[in-house]
Design a protein around this motif. Sequence first.
Motif, PDB file in Angstrom:
ATOM      1  N   THR A 155      70.847 -33.998  21.386  1.00 47.15           N
ATOM      2  CA  THR A 155      70.029 -34.986  22.080  1.00 47.15           C
ATOM      3  C   THR A 155      68.597 -35.076  21.529  1.00 47.15           C
ATOM      4  O   THR A 155      68.114 -34.167  20.854  1.00 47.15           O
ATOM      5  CB  THR A 155      69.942 -34.672  23.578  1.00 47.15           C
ATOM      6  OG1 THR A 155      69.272 -33.405  23.751  1.00 47.15           O
ATOM      7  CG2 THR A 155      71.326 -34.604  24.203  1.00 47.15           C
ATOM      8  N   GLN A 156      67.960 -36.182  21.875  1.00 43.85           N
ATOM      9  CA  GLN A 156      66.527 -36.384  21.650  1.00 43.85           C
ATOM     10  C   GLN A 156      65.928 -36.707  23.024  1.00 43.85           C
ATOM     11  O   GLN A 156      65.722 -37.859  23.382  1.00 43.85           O
ATOM     12  CB  GLN A 156      66.292 -37.530  20.662  1.00 43.85           C
ATOM     13  CG  GLN A 156      66.594 -37.194  19.218  1.00 43.85           C
ATOM     14  CD  GLN A 156      65.484 -36.408  18.549  1.00 43.85           C
ATOM     15  OE1 GLN A 156      64.366 -36.346  19.067  1.00 43.85           O
ATOM     16  NE2 GLN A 156      65.786 -35.801  17.412  1.00 43.85           N
ATOM     17  N   ALA A 157      65.689 -35.667  23.814  1.00 45.85           N
ATOM     18  CA  ALA A 157      65.186 -35.839  25.182  1.00 45.85           C
ATOM     19  C   ALA A 157      63.678 -36.070  25.167  1.00 45.85           C
ATOM     20  O   ALA A 157      63.014 -35.963  24.133  1.00 45.85           O
ATOM     21  CB  ALA A 157      65.530 -34.616  26.020  1.00 45.85           C
TER      22      ALA A 157
ATOM     23  N   CYS B 150      71.450 -39.733  21.302  1.00 43.03           N
ATOM     24  CA  CYS B 150      72.026 -38.762  20.369  1.00 43.03           C
ATOM     25  C   CYS B 150      72.018 -39.437  18.996  1.00 43.03           C
ATOM     26  O   CYS B 150      72.861 -40.291  18.728  1.00 43.03           O
ATOM     27  CB  CYS B 150      73.446 -38.381  20.771  1.00 43.03           C
ATOM     28  SG  CYS B 150      73.560 -37.550  22.373  1.00 43.03           S
TER      29      CYS B 150
ATOM     30  N   GLY C  71      64.259 -31.373  19.718  1.00 40.42           N
ATOM     31  CA  GLY C  71      65.188 -32.473  19.470  1.00 40.42           C
ATOM     32  C   GLY C  71      66.078 -32.187  18.279  1.00 40.42           C
ATOM     33  O   GLY C  71      65.696 -31.468  17.349  1.00 40.42           O
TER      34      GLY C  71
ATOM     35  N   LYS D 289      64.488 -29.922  27.324  1.00 42.85           N
ATOM     36  CA  LYS D 289      65.616 -30.615  27.952  1.00 42.85           C
ATOM     37  C   LYS D 289      66.759 -30.914  26.982  1.00 42.85           C
ATOM     38  O   LYS D 289      67.791 -31.447  27.389  1.00 42.85           O
ATOM     39  CB  LYS D 289      65.140 -31.928  28.573  1.00 42.85           C
ATOM     40  CG  LYS D 289      64.157 -31.774  29.725  1.00 42.85           C
ATOM     41  CD  LYS D 289      63.782 -33.142  30.286  1.00 42.85           C
ATOM     42  CE  LYS D 289      62.802 -33.019  31.434  1.00 42.85           C
ATOM     43  NZ  LYS D 289      62.417 -34.367  31.967  1.00 42.85           N
ATOM     44  N   ASN D 290      66.594 -30.583  25.730  1.00 46.67           N
ATOM     45  CA  ASN D 290      67.612 -30.953  24.736  1.00 46.67           C
ATOM     46  C   ASN D 290      68.839 -30.054  24.801  1.00 46.67           C
ATOM     47  O   ASN D 290      68.774 -28.909  25.262  1.00 46.67           O
ATOM     48  CB  ASN D 290      67.002 -30.908  23.327  1.00 46.67           C
ATOM     49  CG  ASN D 290      66.108 -32.100  23.070  1.00 46.67           C
ATOM     50  OD1 ASN D 290      66.577 -33.231  23.019  1.00 46.67           O
ATOM     51  ND2 ASN D 290      64.815 -31.846  22.921  1.00 46.67           N
ATOM     52  N   GLU D 291      69.950 -30.598  24.314  1.00 46.69           N
ATOM     53  CA  GLU D 291      71.221 -29.891  24.342  1.00 46.69           C
ATOM     54  C   GLU D 291      72.050 -30.227  23.097  1.00 46.69           C
ATOM     55  O   GLU D 291      71.886 -31.291  22.504  1.00 46.69           O
ATOM     56  CB  GLU D 291      72.038 -30.289  25.572  1.00 46.69           C
ATOM     57  CG  GLU D 291      71.428 -29.927  26.913  1.00 46.69           C
ATOM     58  CD  GLU D 291      72.272 -30.452  28.056  1.00 46.69           C
ATOM     59  OE1 GLU D 291      72.662 -29.646  28.919  1.00 46.69           O
ATOM     60  OE2 GLU D 291      72.547 -31.675  28.092  1.00 46.69           O
TER      61      GLU D 291
ATOM     62  N   SER E 156      61.043 -31.119  24.806  1.00 47.19           N
ATOM     63  CA  SER E 156      61.789 -30.188  23.957  1.00 47.19           C
ATOM     64  C   SER E 156      62.749 -29.306  24.735  1.00 47.19           C
ATOM     65  O   SER E 156      63.864 -29.004  24.278  1.00 47.19           O
ATOM     66  CB  SER E 156      60.813 -29.309  23.170  1.00 47.19           C
ATOM     67  OG  SER E 156      60.064 -30.068  22.266  1.00 47.19           O
TER      68      SER E 156
ATOM     69  N   TRP F  60      70.518 -39.016  27.254  1.00 45.57           N
ATOM     70  CA  TRP F  60      69.489 -39.052  26.235  1.00 45.57           C
ATOM     71  C   TRP F  60      70.085 -39.551  24.927  1.00 45.57           C
ATOM     72  O   TRP F  60      71.252 -39.308  24.649  1.00 45.57           O
ATOM     73  CB  TRP F  60      68.881 -37.662  26.016  1.00 45.57           C
ATOM     74  CG  TRP F  60      68.253 -37.058  27.231  1.00 45.57           C
ATOM     75  CD1 TRP F  60      68.731 -36.001  27.953  1.00 45.57           C
ATOM     76  CD2 TRP F  60      67.044 -37.477  27.882  1.00 45.57           C
ATOM     77  NE1 TRP F  60      67.896 -35.718  29.006  1.00 45.57           N
ATOM     78  CE2 TRP F  60      66.848 -36.617  28.986  1.00 45.57           C
ATOM     79  CE3 TRP F  60      66.106 -38.481  27.640  1.00 45.57           C
ATOM     80  CZ2 TRP F  60      65.755 -36.741  29.839  1.00 45.57           C
ATOM     81  CZ3 TRP F  60      65.017 -38.600  28.487  1.00 45.57           C
ATOM     82  CH2 TRP F  60      64.845 -37.729  29.569  1.00 45.57           C
TER      83      TRP F  60
END
Length: 451
Positions: free
Chosen positions: A82-84, A55, A136, A89-91, A87, A53
Amino acid sequence: MEVDGIQRAVEDEEAPEPEGDVYIPGVHKLENDEVLEADQSVYEMLHQMNVTWPCLSFDVLRDSLGDERRKYPATAYIVSGTQADHSSKNEVLVMKMSQLHRTQKDGADSDSDDDDEDAVDENAVLEYRSIPHFGGVNRVRARPLAPGAGLPPPSEPYHVATWADTGKVHIWDVRPLVESLSTPGYSMDKKRTQQAVYTITAHGRAEGFAMDWSHSSPSSSSPVRLLTGDIASKIYLTTLGTAGFNTANQPFASHTSSVEDIQWSPSEQTVFASCSADRSVRIWDVRVKGRKNVLGIMKSHESDVNVITWNKGTTYLLASGGDEGGIKIWDLRNLKGASTPAPSPVASFSWHTAPITSIEWHPTEDSVFAASGADDQVTLWDLSVEQDEDESGTKEMLNASGEKLKNVPPQLLFVHQGQKDIKEVHWHPQIPGCVVSTASDGFNVFKTISV
């Protein structure tokens, strides 16, 4: 995640050299079937790293490998978010980039690669550890550590703050993640690391981008401070005390539009600068009652002021980048009051043709800075370069037919291209001349022959 050290046709000794004019941003236009190919002779090192994703913000983490590292292969640690596409799914990602080897290729010395201890015949390696992050990540900033210092002592955390698009700012301890990447057999308590140390909720539902840590440590006499600015024009101060983090209720409130960037003064522990979509750059002191700025440049740019950077060596110099693509250098000694007319900048550059997305002074060379723009360029500049007396202040660039293309400022050292939608650029403080940039299509790590 995938890692791809950029490899060119020069790996084949019989491959012909690419032909064609040098691509000049804003002058040439790429056709649908054309792609940019880097000139490997002007890069000492150039690696590309792709991630799942985008970054759009990151920071360099200090490590215990030493300062002034010039030998290859190199290793770098960074933290990003990240910007998946959803919402959940971000890390937050702590990454270890290793095997960053010399990639410079030159026909004159290509036969000597076998004798070069710095030359490595394999791709760079990207390892990472992650923390789940709801929403994000707009911006990431790591608490600065003193030059020459490695990781904090085992009793101290390594704090990183993330500005989420949910309107919250989270503070994390990433020390265990760094340790797990650098220490074989290290056992990490995942449950503990996946919980934020502290969350700032003072901004309500207003998200933001502006954020900066003070240049102090828990063991110093000055407290650790974190400033966060939001799109509702408010700036909040969070302080680390013996009982933990605490956010002041009253915001700093002189801006009239979104606060885009914040920088603590490198020399005065209570002073900071901010810039805004209201076209101003303002100087504040946390000791002043009323939470109003003490100095200001009211109309510093033609449009929004997106980013600022405070020179760590020559501390009266501040650089700013605007939405119109302009870069300006300000002498803070010329500021007279909180709302007086803007003084003239000591230098102004209009090379970029789209909004400036990031700007940062070199950590040790006072006259050098890097900038990135939405025109897919990272540019390196040196203010110490002056034109000859018989020159008009710019260099004329000609095409193969001798036709004038574009005036190039003599202070422009290097233009790096090949990334799409570049968002942020940073110098590595422990690897002289090493630049890291992030864009929608991944990271670039490079070192040029110019710096």
